[in-house]
Design an enzyme around this catalytic site. Structure first.
Site, PDB file in Angstrom:
ATOM      1  N   ASP A 113      19.516   6.440   7.956  1.00  0.00           N
ATOM      2  CA  ASP A 113      20.879   5.919   7.748  1.00  0.00           C
ATOM      3  C   ASP A 113      20.726   4.454   7.353  1.00  0.00           C
ATOM      4  O   ASP A 113      20.239   3.645   8.157  1.00  0.00           O
ATOM      5  CB  ASP A 113      21.680   6.069   9.052  1.00  0.00           C
ATOM      6  N   SER A 124      25.527   0.919 -11.192  1.00  0.00           N
ATOM      7  CA  SER A 124      26.713   1.607 -11.704  1.00  0.00           C
ATOM      8  C   SER A 124      27.366   0.784 -12.802  1.00  0.00           C
ATOM      9  O   SER A 124      27.280  -0.453 -12.803  1.00  0.00           O
ATOM     10  CB  SER A 124      27.710   1.790 -10.558  1.00  0.00           C
ATOM     11  N   TYR A 139      34.536  -1.304  -4.562  1.00  0.00           N
ATOM     12  CA  TYR A 139      33.321  -0.623  -5.045  1.00  0.00           C
ATOM     13  C   TYR A 139      32.610  -1.508  -6.068  1.00  0.00           C
ATOM     14  O   TYR A 139      31.390  -1.694  -6.005  1.00  0.00           O
ATOM     15  CB  TYR A 139      33.690   0.735  -5.655  1.00  0.00           C
ATOM     16  N   LYS A 191      28.834  -3.183  -6.098  1.00  0.00           N
ATOM     17  CA  LYS A 191      27.827  -2.902  -7.139  1.00  0.00           C
ATOM     18  C   LYS A 191      27.515  -4.166  -7.966  1.00  0.00           C
ATOM     19  O   LYS A 191      26.398  -4.324  -8.434  1.00  0.00           O
ATOM     20  CB  LYS A 191      28.293  -1.743  -8.026  1.00  0.00           C
TER      21      LYS A 191
HETATM   22  N1  LIG Z   1      28.773   9.910  -9.241  1.00  0.00           N
HETATM   23  C1  LIG Z   1      29.010   8.916 -10.058  1.00  0.00           C
HETATM   24  O1  LIG Z   1      29.833   9.018 -10.966  1.00  0.00           O
HETATM   25  C2  LIG Z   1      28.249   7.622  -9.900  1.00  0.00           C
HETATM   26  C3  LIG Z   1      28.377   6.677 -10.931  1.00  0.00           C
HETATM   27  C4  LIG Z   1      27.685   5.488 -10.823  1.00  0.00           C
HETATM   28  C5  LIG Z   1      26.889   5.241  -9.719  1.00  0.00           C
HETATM   29  N2  LIG Z   1      26.800   6.165  -8.715  1.00  0.00           N
HETATM   30  C6  LIG Z   1      25.950   5.846  -7.577  1.00  0.00           C
HETATM   31  O2  LIG Z   1      25.001   6.878  -7.402  1.00  0.00           O
HETATM   32  C7  LIG Z   1      24.545   6.868  -6.060  1.00  0.00           C
HETATM   33  C8  LIG Z   1      24.507   8.295  -5.546  1.00  0.00           C
HETATM   34  O3  LIG Z   1      25.819   8.820  -5.563  1.00  0.00           O
HETATM   35  P1  LIG Z   1      26.156  10.294  -6.062  1.00  0.00           P
HETATM   36  O4  LIG Z   1      26.978  10.195  -7.264  1.00  0.00           O
HETATM   37  O5  LIG Z   1      24.939  11.118  -6.069  1.00  0.00           O
HETATM   38  O6  LIG Z   1      27.174  10.732  -4.909  1.00  0.00           O
HETATM   39  P2  LIG Z   1      26.941  11.587  -3.569  1.00  0.00           P
HETATM   40  O7  LIG Z   1      26.625  12.984  -3.929  1.00  0.00           O
HETATM   41  O8  LIG Z   1      28.151  11.305  -2.747  1.00  0.00           O
HETATM   42  O9  LIG Z   1      25.648  10.937  -2.922  1.00  0.00           O
HETATM   43  C9  LIG Z   1      25.706   9.777  -2.140  1.00  0.00           C
HETATM   44  C10 LIG Z   1      24.626   9.884  -1.102  1.00  0.00           C
HETATM   45  O10 LIG Z   1      24.581   8.666  -0.332  1.00  0.00           O
HETATM   46  C11 LIG Z   1      24.509   9.053   1.018  1.00  0.00           C
HETATM   47  N3  LIG Z   1      24.941   8.063   1.988  1.00  0.00           N
HETATM   48  C12 LIG Z   1      26.193   7.595   2.241  1.00  0.00           C
HETATM   49  N4  LIG Z   1      26.169   6.756   3.287  1.00  0.00           N
HETATM   50  C13 LIG Z   1      24.876   6.685   3.701  1.00  0.00           C
HETATM   51  C14 LIG Z   1      24.193   6.005   4.738  1.00  0.00           C
HETATM   52  N5  LIG Z   1      24.856   5.220   5.598  1.00  0.00           N
HETATM   53  N6  LIG Z   1      22.848   6.163   4.867  1.00  0.00           N
HETATM   54  C15 LIG Z   1      22.174   6.979   4.032  1.00  0.00           C
HETATM   55  N7  LIG Z   1      22.757   7.676   3.055  1.00  0.00           N
HETATM   56  C16 LIG Z   1      24.094   7.528   2.883  1.00  0.00           C
HETATM   57  C17 LIG Z   1      25.353  10.303   1.109  1.00  0.00           C
HETATM   58  O11 LIG Z   1      25.055  10.973   2.331  1.00  0.00           O
HETATM   59  P3  LIG Z   1      26.178  11.716   3.212  1.00  0.00           P
HETATM   60  O12 LIG Z   1      26.400  13.019   2.545  1.00  0.00           O
HETATM   61  O13 LIG Z   1      25.510  11.852   4.543  1.00  0.00           O
HETATM   62  O14 LIG Z   1      27.389  10.855   3.244  1.00  0.00           O
HETATM   63  C18 LIG Z   1      24.867  11.028  -0.136  1.00  0.00           C
HETATM   64  O15 LIG Z   1      23.656  11.684   0.127  1.00  0.00           O
HETATM   65  C19 LIG Z   1      25.489   5.951  -5.278  1.00  0.00           C
HETATM   66  O16 LIG Z   1      24.838   4.721  -5.060  1.00  0.00           O
HETATM   67  C20 LIG Z   1      26.667   5.759  -6.232  1.00  0.00           C
HETATM   68  O17 LIG Z   1      27.293   4.528  -6.048  1.00  0.00           O
HETATM   69  C21 LIG Z   1      27.452   7.342  -8.799  1.00  0.00           C
END
Ligand SMILES: NC(=O)c1ccc[n+]([C@@H]2O[C@H](COP(=O)([O-])OP(=O)(O)OC[C@H]3O[C@@H](n4cnc5c(N)ncnc54)[C@H](OP(=O)(O)O)[C@@H]3O)[C@@H](O)[C@H]2O)c1
Length: 311
Positions: free
Chosen positions: A66, A143, A156, A160
């Site tokens: 975490d 991002s 957010y 970032k």
């Molecule tokens: N999806 C998009 O459009 C997008 C665009 C730009 C950037 N991003 C970035 O990509 C990254 C991954 O996001 P994703 O799109 O793959 O979304 P996601 O499926 O929601 O993945 C986010 C991950 O971060 C974990 N997380 C949250 N709080 C945490 C903590 N305290 N300790 C450890 N892990 C934690 C979540 O775990 P839990 O399930 O346990 O909460 C999940 O495994 C993020 O940094 C996000 O900002 C995403």
């Protein structure tokens, strides 16, 4: 052959999950992946994906981590049996969407704690050993929201943007120690669970928010749906950018999952006073409303500006 040891945060879903199984199933067999999760109860989908991709049994190990808890980060590090991490991927992140005044108490702290302080904690835990060994790669999930301000994403984007400053500063120093850091600028929209896991739900509590802001928020959401239809990427596509960065002999500071939104980012830099960017993003997001009013808004429209995304 000594395998490359990779540790990834946030692997319960999305980019982290896909990157973990992508590397663990790489035909070269050259990666040992420690996929870390905040909650080990959520490891089912990761094992399922690993089975579907045919990951060899000892290519993938799951650990609890975490990023908001230094002890948890230290405990995960201690479980890495090779005694070193060659590639650290700081990917854990959480979104928050809506008018600033609609964010519930604690929601803002929570997002900053995961996205910014969590990344700092993780880097503090793993960088000293990389520096000591004079070798290592760090990939940080950035991002589009870290490159330009987006309405209803203020917190957010703040988190970032902060990562940009953190990473750019470290990237000046770390090559002296043989360590390279890259930001993988994702989005604006990747098909993951990100929008389902938004802190405070989709938009926060709108009850106390004025009618005009609520109207603009509804326009923004309509705009997001369009961006989703036109520009959403699959996580599988995005993780290939991580692999490219990881394998680059001389890694760049930034890699982009799509170049579609770079013109807007350039506009911010080219006109440093901000007028051109603000006009372009208003036009892109609130175009319907501007057209209804028959005017270009406070700064006038920027014809042909590409749409801005939700993250
Ligand atoms: N999806 C998009 O459009 C997008 C665009 C730009 C950037 N991003 C970035 O990509 C990254 C991954 O996001 P994703 O799109 O793959 O979304 P996601 O499926 O929601 O993945 C986010 C991950 O971060 C974990 N997380 C949250 N709080 C945490 C903590 N305290 N300790 C450890 N892990 C934690 C979540 O775990 P839990 O399930 O346990 O909460 C999940 O495994 C993020 O940094 C996000 O900002 C995403």
């Amino acid at each position: 052959m000594e395998r490359t040891v990779v540790l990834i945060t946030g692997c319960s879903s999305g980019i982290g999950l896909h990157l973990a199984v992508r590397l663990a199933s790489d035909p070269s067999g050259s990666f040992k992946v420690y996929a870390t999760l905040r909650d080990l109860g959520a490891q089912g989908p990761l094992w399922e994906a690993a089975r579907a991709r045919g990951c060899p049994p000892d290519s993938l190990q799951i650990l609890q981590l975490d990023v908001t808890d230094s002890d948890s980060v230290a405990a995960a590090r201690a479980c890495v049996s090779e005694g070193r991490v060659d590639v650290l991927v700081c990917n854990a992140g959480r979104g928050i969407l809506g008018p600033l005044e609609a964010h519930a108490a604690g929601a803002v702290d929570s997002v900053l704690d995961v996205n910014l302080a969590g990344t700092v904690r993780t880097l503090q835990a793993f960088l000293p050993d990389m520096k000591r060994r004079r070798s290592g790669r760090v990939l940080v999930t950035g991002s589009v929201g870290g490159l330009m301000g987006l309405p209803f994403n203020a917190v957010y984007c703040a988190s970032k943007f902060a990562l940009e400053g953190l990473c750019e500063s470290l990237a000046v120093l770390l090559p002296h120690f043989g360590v390279h850091l890259s930001l993988i600028e994702c989005g604006p929209v990747v098909h993951t669970a990100f929008l389902e896991k938004l802190e405070g739900g989709p938009g926060g509590t709108l009850d106390g928010v004025d009618a005009e802001t609520r109207h603009l928020f509804s326009l923004y959401r309509r705009h997001c749906e369009q961006v989703f239809r036109e520009a959403a990427q699959d996580a599988e596509e995005v993780v290939e950018v991580f692999v490219t960065a990881l394998r680059a002999p001389k890694p760049a500071l930034r890699y982009f999952s799509t170049e579609r939104f770079l013109p807007l980012a350039r506009l911010r830099l080219d006109d440093a006073c901000g007028r051109s960017y603000l006009a372009a993003i208003r036009q892109a997001v609130f175009a319907d409303q501007l057209q209804e009013a028959g005017a270009g808004g406070p700064e006038g429209p920027e014809p042909g500006a590409p749409p801005a995304g939700p993250q």
